[in-house]
Write an enzyme that holds these catalytic residues in place. Sequence first.
Site, PDB file in Angstrom:
ATOM      1  N   SER A  11     -12.827  -3.394   0.421  1.00  0.00           N
ATOM      2  CA  SER A  11     -12.114  -2.721   1.718  1.00  0.00           C
ATOM      3  C   SER A  11     -13.927  -2.298   2.342  1.00  0.00           C
ATOM      4  CB  SER A  11     -11.599  -1.482   2.113  1.00  0.00           C
ATOM      5  OG  SER A  11     -10.660  -1.575   2.137  1.00  0.00           O
ATOM      6  N   LYS A  19      -5.785   5.242   9.686  1.00  0.00           N
ATOM      7  CA  LYS A  19      -5.965   6.241   8.291  1.00  0.00           C
ATOM      8  C   LYS A  19      -7.404   6.653   9.513  1.00  0.00           C
ATOM      9  CE  LYS A  19      -7.592   3.620   4.115  1.00  0.00           C
ATOM     10  NZ  LYS A  19      -9.120   2.681   3.454  1.00  0.00           N
ATOM     11  N   ARG A  25       0.901  -1.006   0.150  1.00  0.00           N
ATOM     12  CA  ARG A  25       0.187   0.076   0.215  1.00  0.00           C
ATOM     13  C   ARG A  25       0.913   1.072  -0.023  1.00  0.00           C
ATOM     14  NH1 ARG A  25      -2.437   3.382   3.943  1.00  0.00           N
ATOM     15  NH2 ARG A  25      -4.946   4.156   2.851  1.00  0.00           N
TER      16      ARG A  25
END
Lengths: 210, 210
Positions: B107, B136, B38
């Site tokens: 997700s 996040k 990521r």
Amino acid sequence: MIDWSLYVITDAKLSRGRSHLEVLRAAIAGGATVVQYREKEGTTRQMIEEARALRELTRQAGIPFIVNDRVDIALAVDADGVHVGQDDMPAPVARRLLGPGKTVGVSVDNLEQALQAEQDGADYVGAGPIFATLTKPDAAPPIGPEGLAEICRRVSIPVVAIGGINEENAAAVIAAGAAGVAVVSAVVAAPDVEATARRLREIIEAARAR
Amino acid sequence: MIDWSLYVITDAKLSRGRSHLEVLRAAIAGGATVVQYREKEGTTRQMIEEARALRELTRQAGIPFIVNDRVDIALAVDADGVHVGQDDMPAPVARRLLGPGKTVGVSVDNLEQALQAEQDGADYVGAGPIFATLTKPDAAPPIGPEGLAEICRRVSIPVVAIGGINEENAAAVIAAGAAGVAVVSAVVAAPDVEATARRLREIIEAARAR
């Protein structure tokens, strides 16, 4: 055979709040012959939605639609090709992912990169900056019409000139042997996009007729 | 069949200056069963180079290698799949570009998104955040082990739990029915990545044996 005469590239920051769709519709009405979607910000989902609208617009107009850097976006919307810089996906990888039927263009700063791009199977190069430009502050030093002319002499694929090109100097770029002129700010930042594109296109055609 | 037990996701900012390769090598030595690259910053060229090194590492280790968001990077390095968020490429488009042999994960914040992802052909969902997370900051509110359990009951594809999971709460997540635990900071920010991954893996296996 793609007509590279007037290649218009998007830039959200320079578009005076107008959407890419609005700007490119006007540019195409004025005579743009190729369109490139260049977007570095926003989510992948937003890019796909925007690129899809531009794909539809360019299909209706019958002109090629190229996506900058993002092969995933190009594949998702069935663009006609991608344009990759020296920091993007290597051209041979882009070619492998897109297949032989799509267009792969490569940005080159100098003759060596242009020869490499041709060897890598690029369909065209975007050579520049020709003149000083504010659009890409990190750009290499300008190569001028002389540097452009040398690249045009040495590679056999089309050379599209980019960087600081406007109504004042477009004729010199065509005279140097470019297949076309790529513009960002000269068109997308213009108050009247269509009229500006039309004048640029006329200058290009007139220079070519000489 | 992928073993989703311990799914480790990279995060350059949390890795204490260590490279993704270094962190993931240690995580795999400790027992990570899946790895996700990521990366939201840097050029496409840099991402391809990094992803290529991780592809090599995971191939040698015999574990799946998933790329977050960027289908172009996944295709370029022949990753085993992609993981897309709600703002990334829609799962059906990712599936079309990657082909049936690759893994597509989505997700999901809630049950509705999980059911949609399953309908869209996702191979697994990453459900969360389960607990509050600093990784996040824009994440949805935590769904807790209860919200996770409901998703696990209602979808038939594997559910990987994500968000604020660590050695303290991993057992509860497995008890709720998750196929595995996805972690970012709990592993990549750990001073001893290998030992931390090993403890987490042991906790997961012990919870599953209950």
